[in-house]
Design a protein around this motif. Sequence first.
Motif, PDB file in Angstrom:
ATOM      1  N   ILE A 201       0.859  -1.189   0.000  1.00  0.00           N
ATOM      2  CA  ILE A 201       0.000   0.000   0.000  1.00  0.00           C
ATOM      3  C   ILE A 201       0.891   1.233   0.000  1.00  0.00           C
ATOM      4  N   ASP A 202       0.954   1.870  -1.191  1.00  0.00           N
ATOM      5  CA  ASP A 202       1.813   3.050  -1.320  1.00  0.00           C
ATOM      6  C   ASP A 202       1.120   4.179  -2.080  1.00  0.00           C
ATOM      7  N   GLY A 203      -0.197   4.115  -2.111  1.00  0.00           N
ATOM      8  CA  GLY A 203      -0.927   5.179  -2.803  1.00  0.00           C
ATOM      9  C   GLY A 203      -2.369   4.773  -3.028  1.00  0.00           C
TER      10      GLY A 203
ATOM     11  N   SER B 214      -3.110   1.383  -5.054  1.00  0.00           N
ATOM     12  CA  SER B 214      -2.931   0.136  -4.306  1.00  0.00           C
ATOM     13  C   SER B 214      -3.981   0.000  -3.197  1.00  0.00           C
ATOM     14  N   LEU B 215      -4.366   1.138  -2.585  1.00  0.00           N
ATOM     15  CA  LEU B 215      -5.446   1.086  -1.601  1.00  0.00           C
ATOM     16  C   LEU B 215      -6.729   0.571  -2.235  1.00  0.00           C
ATOM     17  N   ASN B 216      -7.043   1.074  -3.417  1.00  0.00           N
ATOM     18  CA  ASN B 216      -8.254   0.641  -4.110  1.00  0.00           C
ATOM     19  C   ASN B 216      -8.178  -0.835  -4.480  1.00  0.00           C
ATOM     20  N   TRP B 217      -6.968  -1.315  -4.810  1.00  0.00           N
ATOM     21  CA  TRP B 217      -6.835  -2.736  -5.142  1.00  0.00           C
ATOM     22  C   TRP B 217      -7.301  -3.590  -3.968  1.00  0.00           C
ATOM     23  N   TRP B 218      -6.837  -3.233  -2.760  1.00  0.00           N
ATOM     24  CA  TRP B 218      -7.230  -3.980  -1.565  1.00  0.00           C
ATOM     25  C   TRP B 218      -8.697  -3.742  -1.215  1.00  0.00           C
TER      26      TRP B 218
END
Length: 378
Positions: free
Chosen positions: A347-349, A352-356
Amino acid sequence: MEDQERFVPQPEDRFTFGLWTVGNRGRDPFGDAVRPTIAPTTIVRELSRLGAYGVTLHDNDLVPIDATPAERDRIVREFKAALDDHHLAVPMVTVNLFYDPVFKDGALTSAAPAVRRFAVDKAKRAMDLGHELGATIFVLWGGREGAEVDAAKDPRDALRWYRESLNELTDHIIRNGYPMRIALEPKPNEPRSDIYLPTVGSMLAFIQTLDHAERVGVNPEVAHAKMAGLNPVHEVAQAIDQQKLFHIDLNDQRIARFDQDLRFGSDDLKGTFYLVKLLEDSGYDGPRHFDAHPYRTEDIEGVWQFARGSMRSYLAYREKVRRFHQDGEIQAVLARIQKLHSEGPAIDGEASLNWWRERGYAYEELDQLVTELLLGMR
């Protein structure tokens, strides 16, 4: 027939019952006994016939509280002869510090020094009896260690008295060279209004304050956790994590009911499956102890059906655990879930937050597969 033979109990399965469990006469707060007393030697014989490994006991399950020394020695001698004749072990003993009216305001936490002295000495004699019978576990259930009127007793004093008593009991073990450990048994509800140290977690914290914490662990009970709406699997897992699961009481229970002590695995099929899975996967090698009672509706034959059913159910759940590990579809779903967890992006942006945020974990699929396994669909 071959499938059924896998569910025949053997001594190596390490199944044990208390004299007070199969010997329960069906008395409850609203009705008297419905079955005759079963002699301890008869219980030994019948449990051996059914394939049990051992039998356990409170001190007064075997020796009446008012027995003379000569009577005590005769009873113990006859009991040991029955154990030898039927090849049954006594891996655990406990002490009754809750039935006699002298303990109405606690035993080890009584505000009266004379009562505490009596309770500690009684527990020591129970330890001596246990050692004589070969027991290496001493379970201590604080059934009367609690309060209804908090103004009458400072709980800090009660915990201090509890600690002093346990320190004396571990000293007794060490001084006599007994290969014995103490397992404290938590219970959130009954019989006091409020019980001291009601959960596994509170017991584990308390144990760390003792002089010989290495000698003291816990004895979780399925029904005790479920009475208060707790998850027995999580309670037992915490004990295993702390290397403090010295013994375990197996039964079943409906949440928020009185202490039902139902036959093991008879009510909560999924919860029981996960408990057996935890015990088997963790390598727990202690007794599988059934602390339950036959239904009040049963006669003596029903008592032995209860004992047989408890052991067969454990074996059936253990077989389901084996099939869980061998089921290709279940293992594929688990592998897919684990891969998602381990290989997902750092989680670096926002991306990536949306991916999770958008991922599903396939827990519905996994849970349904386990349900189908337990229902015999797989």
